[in-house]
Design an enzyme around this catalytic site. Structure first.
Site, short mmCIF file in Angstrom:
data_model
loop_
_atom_site.label_atom_id
_atom_site.label_comp_id
_atom_site.label_asym_id
_atom_site.label_seq_id
_atom_site.Cartn_x
_atom_site.Cartn_y
_atom_site.Cartn_z
CB SER A 241 25.68 -6.12 42.81
OG SER A 241 24.59 -5.22 42.87
CE1 TYR B 36 26.14 -5.85 37.71
CE2 TYR B 36 24.31 -5.53 39.23
CZ TYR B 36 25.64 -5.40 38.93
OH TYR B 36 26.50 -4.83 39.84
#
Length: 263
Positions: free
Chosen positions: A142, A155
């Site tokens: 990401s 995350y």
């Protein structure tokens, strides 16, 4: 090494980036082993699309948070008859401030987004090393592999960890002709972000230099390049696919307007 067998495993291929990647690789002549967590119908749809392109497809269930997550690689390698590339797409997210994040949630996100890819990378690397024909590993992280985000501690930690794991694997596997890279998407129109895929071209994002979310095919294209012979000398790199969003720190993040474009 240029004789890498066109046999790939793509995790999380039931929808979104995983599905787009599997279908793109099929167009380029790869047989694909697919994984899904709960959306079996979605994975079967991807398999049918691959078979319609004249390639073989196999589907296996995969729980990235399981201690035996790496075994899915062994099962799919047996069905494919070998392995040339692993693409780790499957993952999860969570949104809460650190002070409100319980340990179980933290561990679930880390297990899914970091432990699972570690286990599949390790299993795939063993097969690739034993085969002696080189190979490709691509981990989808990401933009938050590189940048923090409020309310996404687990995350961000998992994606940053996966980015670091990617670099270590690149060092350790290079002598075997195996390249290892990460692809770091920004906002992409997928079911996971609550958007239809084609909304990428219609949604406005004034705070993004390109002014819109990304399309899954735009991420898949970068993954496809990294799996190809054209990327034979690329390893240990992270390819950010975010429309330039990560360049916006000095202008403010997620701006509602485009006043930043003026001096």
């Amino acid at each position: 090494m240029t004789n890498i067998p066109r046999l790939a495993i793509v995790t999380g291929a039931d929808s979104g980036i995983g599905r787009a990647t599997a279908e793109l690789l099929a167009v380029e002549g790869w047989d694909i082993g697919l994984t899904c967590h709960t959306d079996v119908e979605g994975a079967q749809g991807t398999a049918r699309a691959i078979e319609a392109r004249g390639q073989r497809a196999f589907v296996e269930p995969y729980d990235a948070s399981s201690d035996d997550a790496g075994q899915v690689v062994d099962r799919l390698v047996e069905q494919l008859g070998g392995l040339g590339a692993l693409v780790n797409v499957a993952g999860t997210g969570h949104s809460s401030r650190v002070l409100d994040t319980d340990l179980d949630t933290w561990r679930r996100v880390l297990a899914t987004d970091l432990d699972g890819p570690f286990l599949t990378c390790r299993a795939a690397a063993r097969h690739l090393v034993d085969a002696g024909q080189g190979g490709r590993i691509v981990n989808v992280t990401s933009v938050h592999e590189h940048l923090p985000r409020l309310g996404a501690a687990a995350y961000c930690a998992a994606k940053a960890g996966l980015g670091a794991l990617t670099q270590v694997l690149a060092l350790e596997l290079g002598e075997h002709g195996i390249t290892v890279n990460s692809v770091a998407p920004g906002e992409i129109s997928t079911e996971m972000t609550g958007q239809d895929t084609e909304e990428a071209y219609h949604q406005q994002r004034p705070g993004n230099p390109l002014g819109r979310p990304g399309h899954v095919n735009e991420v898949a294209s970068v993954i496809g390049f990294l799996c190809s012979p054209r990327a034979a000398y690329v390893t240990g790199s992270s390819y950010v696919v975010d429309g330039g969003l990560s360049q916006m720190a000095a202008h403010g993040h997620d701006q509602a307007g485009d006043a930043w474009r003026s001096l």
